[in-house]
Structures are given as C-alpha cells and as structure tokens.
Design a protein around this motif. Structure first.
Motif, PDB file in Angstrom:
ATOM      1  N   ASP A 100      -2.575  -0.925   7.291  1.00 27.92           N
ATOM      2  CA  ASP A 100      -3.029  -2.279   7.628  1.00 27.92           C
ATOM      3  C   ASP A 100      -3.049  -3.099   6.347  1.00 27.92           C
ATOM      4  O   ASP A 100      -3.767  -2.758   5.402  1.00 27.92           O
ATOM      5  N   PHE A 101      -2.291  -4.175   6.304  1.00 25.26           N
ATOM      6  CA  PHE A 101      -2.163  -4.947   5.062  1.00 25.26           C
ATOM      7  C   PHE A 101      -3.511  -5.547   4.683  1.00 25.26           C
ATOM      8  O   PHE A 101      -3.931  -6.560   5.203  1.00 25.26           O
ATOM      9  N   CYS A 102      -4.216  -4.888   3.752  1.00 17.21           N
ATOM     10  CA  CYS A 102      -5.629  -5.185   3.551  1.00 17.21           C
ATOM     11  C   CYS A 102      -5.937  -5.950   2.278  1.00 17.21           C
ATOM     12  O   CYS A 102      -7.026  -6.497   2.135  1.00 17.21           O
TER      13      CYS A 102
ATOM     14  N   CYS B 285      -2.165   3.548   3.637  1.00 19.97           N
ATOM     15  CA  CYS B 285      -2.872   2.637   4.539  1.00 19.97           C
ATOM     16  C   CYS B 285      -1.843   1.773   5.259  1.00 19.97           C
ATOM     17  O   CYS B 285      -0.919   1.257   4.640  1.00 19.97           O
TER      18      CYS B 285
ATOM     19  N   HIS C 259      -8.878  -0.484   7.650  1.00 20.50           N
ATOM     20  CA  HIS C 259      -7.816   0.202   6.935  1.00 20.50           C
ATOM     21  C   HIS C 259      -7.127   1.126   7.930  1.00 20.50           C
ATOM     22  O   HIS C 259      -7.729   1.578   8.900  1.00 20.50           O
TER      23      HIS C 259
ATOM     24  N   HIS D  56      -2.443  -3.623  -1.221  1.00 25.57           N
ATOM     25  CA  HIS D  56      -2.327  -2.754  -0.039  1.00 25.57           C
ATOM     26  C   HIS D  56      -1.210  -1.729  -0.218  1.00 25.57           C
ATOM     27  O   HIS D  56      -1.353  -0.563   0.134  1.00 25.57           O
TER      28      HIS D  56
ATOM     29  N   MET E 145      -2.161   1.381  -1.830  1.00 29.88           N
ATOM     30  CA  MET E 145      -3.207   2.176  -1.176  1.00 29.88           C
ATOM     31  C   MET E 145      -2.542   3.385  -0.513  1.00 29.88           C
ATOM     32  O   MET E 145      -2.239   3.378   0.675  1.00 29.88           O
TER      33      MET E 145
HETATM   34 CU1  CUA Z   1      -6.103  -0.568   3.277  1.00 32.46          CU
HETATM   35 CU2  CUA Z   1      -4.018  -1.508   3.401  1.00 32.46          CU
END
Ligand code: CUA
Ligand code: K7E
Length: 673
Positions: free
Chosen positions: A624-626, A622, A586, A630, A633
């Motif tokens: 980072d495309f998680c 966040c 993340h 996402h 987030m």
């Molecule tokens: Cu954690 Cu995007």
C-alpha cells in the motif's frame, strides 16, 4: 431472479423481443430523458454526497457503497467472498468468517440489504446482508464498514427471502427459497417425493439491541413452497411479517411450467407476536441441526467460528392463528409494505395487475372468518376480503415496489423495462419512465422505512446493452438515478456497478459520517501475536512452524532480514501496523505466497501463512503506497534446505555478523529508532 415465460406467452414473447432489440422499444422520449440533468447529480470536487447507498453485489458475494447523487463508488465491503483487496477470507484472522457447516465457503451470492431501524427509521448502526447459496446472514458494522458477524441458517436452501427487518430491529427474517427435507431427517429420498418430504422454513433472528449480535430465536415450519421475498409490518401492522411464495403446486421439475399451473400463489402473513407467545408457552420443539456462527472481534482482530447444534421450531399445527395465506396472482416476487404499514403490495411477475392488500381488511377478514379453505392446514383468506384493490395495467413483469412517504409507490417492471409511479389511495398510474434496461430492484432512500427521505430513486438494472463502452462478452451492470421530487420522474444519471446489484438501501450520510472508526488503538490490541512496538518483533520456531512477529510503520518492516527458514516450513507472518493515524494502512506480500496478500489497518494485527517451497531469497514488501519511501518498505527472507543448520536469525538495520559457521541458537537484533 428467474422468469417464467409459460403463461402469458404472447405478451412475454413480445416483451422478450423488446429485450433483444431494445432500440425499437425505446419510448419516443428516451433521448430527452437520457440526456440527464448533470447539475442535479453533480457533486463538486471536495464536496460530499448526501446519501450513502449500500448496494448488494449479487454473484460477487460482496456489498458495495456508493454516494448519492454522484454515483461514485467508495468501497466494496467483503462479506461472503474472499477479497483480493483487504485479504478478507485469506488472512488467518478472517478465514473463520467464511466457515460454515459445509466447511470453508469462499464465494457466495448476495441479494438483499436491510439497514437497522429504530422506531421505523434508519439508525445508521448496521447493515444486514444475505448469503443466498449457502444460507447465511451477515452483519456489517457501519462505523468500520466491515463484516462483524455471519450466521448460518439451518433447514434452508437458497436464502432468498432474507434479510428483512422489523421497525425496531427486533428481528431479521430469513425464509428458504427451496423447500427441502429438514436437516435432521434422512434427506436421501427420491426427488419425486417432494410433496411428502419437502418442507419450508422461516427463521426469526433476534438482534441484540446493544451489540447487534444475531441469534436464531425460532423457526417456523411451513408447507413445502418456495419463498421469494418479504417485508415486516410497521406502524399498525407491527408484529406481522409478510412473505411472498410461489410453487404452491409443489412441483419438483420444470418449474417454469409446473410452478405456474395455478392461478394464484400466496402471500404468507405471520403474526410474530403470536409466535413469540407460543415460544414462551413452550410450544417450540428442539431440533438437532448444525450451523456456524462467526464473529469478528475488533480487539483481538480475529474471527471465531462456533458450530451451534440446536434450533427451536414452531409447527403451525400446534400454533393456531400464527400463519395465514392470502391468495396472490401468478408467482409473486416482491411483497412490500408502505410507510404507514397499512398496504402490502405484491408483485406477481406474470400478473397483469398489481394487487394491493390492506392490513385493516386482513384483520377484519380474520375476525369475520372470511376464509377460502385451507392449504396444508393453513387458513387461506378470501382474496377479495383482504384486497385494497389492484393497480390496473401497470406494465409487464412487476417485481419490486418502493415508497416516497407522500402517498406514492414506484414499481419496477422487468419485462417492459420501466418504473411506474402510482398513487396508493386510488391505485391510479400517474407516470412511467424507461430504465436501461431490464430493471430488477429499485430503491428510494429510506423507502422501506416509516419515513422515506424521498427525493431520489435508484434503479438497478440487469442489462446495459448500448449504454456503456463494451467490455467483451460481459457488459457492465448499472444503476440509474432519478429525481422523484416533482410530479414526473426524471432520469439524472447512469452509473456502473460491481457485480449484479439486487436490492440496496440508502441512508442520509449524516447518520454515519461522523461515527467512523479512524484507527484501532494499539493499547487495546489483544491479538495473540501482536507486537506492541518494534522491540517486541521476533521470530520463533515451533516444529516446522515459524512465527514472525512483525511490525510495520512508515517506512520499514521489522524485522526485514530473516534467515534460518527451511524448505517445508510453514511461516506465519503476524504483522502489526503500529500507525495511529487515520487512513494509513500497510500491506504485506511475499514472493510465491499462494494464499494472498494482506492489508493491515492502523493498530491492527493480521497474519499471512506462507509455505517455503524451495531454497532461495524471498523478498517481501508493503503493498500500500504509504509514504515517499514506500518503495523502500521491504525485506528479505532466506530459505535453506530442509535439515540445514542455518540458525534462525532476524534483524532490522543491523547486519548479521559476517560468520560462515552459523550457530544453532536463535539470535536477533532490532535497531533502535
Ligand atoms: Cu507501508 Cu507502503
Ligand atoms: Cu428481484 Cu434476488 Cu431481490 Cu434480484 S431478486 S431483482
């Protein structure tokens, strides 16, 4: 890499003209060669490369990882420079990695790579890299592809002949490019007192066989020359190290002329087994110095920087037979040892031939006292006595040599932009291929080991001119892949590189592919500000510092509402990534952060410092495309005026009670998931 256009003036003018108008210099066969053979470098979608190529980043201070034969870029490992990708050098935990005796150094220049070896072969444990400008050596852990350790080198300036490694990783060496007054001397001397006051040094850095941790075992004080490159002996020459040096004239101005006045410079041969004996016998003198030793701990997820204050120095005057000088024509650059350890190839940048020395002959010359006087008290071997022979008419501007383990050597020619293949036994040139253009280093997988893997050769070029789509004033740097499995070298592929590639090493993927670290175990996390679970998330004030223990898991941050921060507060976000799955980092960013963002691996804690500079609402999220959520987030931080009585409050999933008169006591709530 700098070149001197002084001595072989006419030839070099011609060669320079070639560089400026490469088209006219292209060999007739260039078009055919340049067509490549796509099938041999093609790695089908979903298939893996055969080799990892660990490549220096030059002036970007990083190390890059490519696949061979595809040339695909996998990763840029931050080493000597801050990284806008991971937060290395920006996060509170990693800042100490870039600490030096000069303070924080956010950007360096990185030239050479050395992979750890056991019995002369790659063992896939660590990659070492040099910081050229502010002298340092880094160790990269090949299970995490992260920098684990950085050691500063005292008594050094321009850490170029570094790092080079022995066949069991006993030592890596670092020799200074610039001689300077030693660190404990008064360095405030006129520059033209070079000959009296400037000294060189070579550092032998021991590597702990289990942990890989480095420490300076000893330094050797040397005459005030410039060291360029180095290689360890191996097999029969194990116990020796070879360094190329230039500026034996000890010039301190206009080196392009004044450091080329003499016909010959030297290859310095160091008997390090002897040096070890002298060290044991107490011949070393302690010298007061200051240098940083920085280590990163995978459990605390934090780096520590320690300043060390002493180094042991061996003076050749007290240590007979430890050093010898072999004359070598014209400012040698690369000095490369063949897989058997018998031959030492020295490439004089301005020389018309490539001298190849024989270790056996060197030993005989020492036994027979076939000497040619002394240089600064160091015995000079007779050139012919140590010479195996010269490769005649190899090309222009020989720099570096690699080996395929089948008795052939491959030398890069900067000025004539080509690679020359020659046979070590009879020194015959057998083949040459053009490079596009101005090749510096080259690399054969396993080339510097006792058992090269052969098959491929990669050229690292300084200029690309017409090879790629142009990108403004600066064109891409590039590498080229050649097939060396047959008699003739064949160009297979061009691929662009990041930074300026100097040296690189390649090792079989099988050596490290199965040993990759996938996550950091949350239960092993001993970071001082870890939150092991969302219930542990909190916000605390300490004077004008506000510490936020935050967690990240798909797809929310805890806490995600924070109030009670005041203008002027220093806010530290300590974010623990609670994920325990491979490849689920993340990220974290907050508006106005004039430091950076950070990226947190599964199970890891990282901290970002942020200063509240104005009142208002500051979203954070966040980066980072998680997951599919996402974009959700995210969270908000409220900043109130300095001196306001808005209480510190944090929450996730529950709204703060609708009150207007804030209490002064710290409150908090976290939803249960
Ligand atoms: Cu954690 Cu995007
Ligand atoms: Cu030849 Cu710095 Cu190794 Cu570059 S050096 S090319």
């Amino acid at each position: 890499m700098k070149f001197n256009y002084f001595k072989i003036y006419v030839i070099l003018i011609m060669a320079s003209a070639c560089l400026l108008s490469m088209q006219s210099c292209k060999p007739k066969t260039a078009q055919a060669a340049a067509s490549g053979d796509a099938s041999k470098s093609f790695v089908a979608p979903g298939k893996y490369d055969e080799f990892y190529n660990i490549v220096s980043g030059g002036f970007n201070g990083q190390v890059a990882v490519y696949g061979i034969p595809s040339g695909r870029l996998f990763r840029i490992i931050p080493v000597f420079s801050q990284s806008p990708e991971s937060g290395y050098g920006f996060s509170e935990e990693t800042k100490p990695m870039l600490n030096t005796s000069h303070g924080f150094v956010p950007w360096d220049d990185q030239h050479h790579i050395a992979l750890s070896q056991t019995q002369g072969e790659h063992d896939g444990r660590w990659a070492f890299a040099n910081g050229n400008n502010t002298p340092r050596i880094a160790r990269i852990d090949l299970t995490t592809f992260r920098t684990s350790e950085i050691l500063e080198i005292p008594n050094s300036a321009g850490n170029h002949a570094s790092p080079f490694i022995t066949e069991n990783s006993e030592y890596i060496v670092a020799a200074t490019r610039f001689s300077i007054p030693l660190d404990d001397q008064n360095g405030d001397v006129p520059i033209n007192t070079y000959k009296q006051n400037f000294k060189g040094s070579v550092s032998f850095i021991s590597v702990n066989p289990t942990s890989g941790e480095m420490s300076i075992a000893f330094q050797i004080r040397t005459p005030g020359v410039n060291f360029d490159l180095s290689r360890a002996g191996k097999g029969k020459s194990h116990g020796w190290f070879f360094f190329s040096c230039y500026n034996s004239e000890k010039a301190n101005t206009l080196l392009e002329q004044n450091a080329s006045a003499k016909d010959k410079d030297f290859v310095m041969a160091v008997n390090w087994k002897k040096a070890e004996e002298y060290l044991k016998a107490g011949k070393a003198k302690k010298q007061a110095v200051r240098y940083a030793h920085n280590t990163y701990d995978d459990n605390t997820h934090s780096a520590t920087s320690t300043i060390l204050t002493e180094v042991a120095i061996l003076d050749p005057a007290d240590c007979p037979d430890m050093l010898y000088l072999i004359p070598c024509p014209k400012s040698p650059h690369g000095t490369d040892v063949d897989p058997t350890g018998e031959y030492i190839v020295a490439s004089g940048k301005l020389a018309a031939s490539i001298p190849v020395f024989s270790f056996t002959k060197l030993q005989k010359a020492i036994a027979d006292k076939a000497f040619d006087g002394q240089y600064d008290g160091i015995t000079v071997i007779k050139y012919e006595a140590a010479l195996h022979g010269e490769v005649a008419k190899p090309g222009l501007g020989p720099l570096h040599t690699e080996f395929d383990g089948k008795g052939y050597a491959y030398t890069s020619m900067f000025l004539s932009s080509e690679i020359v293949k020659w046979r070590i036994s009879d020194l015959q040139v057998l083949d040459r291929v053009p490079t596009y253009y101005a090749i510096g280093h080259l690399s054969v997988p396993g080339g510097p080991t006792a058992k090269p893997h052969g098959k491929y050769m990669i050229a690292y070029n300084k200029m690309t001119k017409d090879r790629y789509l142009p990108t403004g004033p600066e064109l891409t740097q590039s590498a080229q892949l050649y097939d060396i499995s047959g008699e003739k070298m064949k160009l297979l592929l061009d691929f662009p590189t990041t930074g300026e590639p100097h040296y690189a090493e390649a090792l079989p993927a099988a050596l490290i592919q199965g040993k990759q670290r996938k996550i950091y175990k949350i239960e092993e996390n001993t970071h001082a500000y870890v939150s092991k679970g969302e219930g542990k998330a909190k916000v605390e004030r300490n004077g004008n510092q506000v510490h936020v223990w935050m967690t990240a898991i798909r797809s929310h941050l805890t806490p995600d509402n924070i109030e009670g921060v005041k203008v002027g507060d220093e806010v530290y976000f300590h974010i623990t990534n609670l994920e325990q799955d491979w490849d689920v980092p993340h990220g974290f960013a907050i508006k106005g952060a004039n430091n950076a963002e950070i990226l947190i691996m599964p199970g890891e804690t990282q901290s970002l410092k942020w200063v509240a500079d104005r009142t208002g609402i500051f979203p954070f999220y966040c980066t980072d495309f998680c997951s599919a959520l996402h974009q959700e987030m995210s969270g908000y931080l409220r900043v109130s005026p300095a001196g306001s009585n808005v209480a510190l409050h944090f929450s996730t999933g529950t709204n703060k009670p609708a009150v207007t008169a804030d209490t002064v006591k710290t409150t908090g709530s976290v939803s249960k998931n």
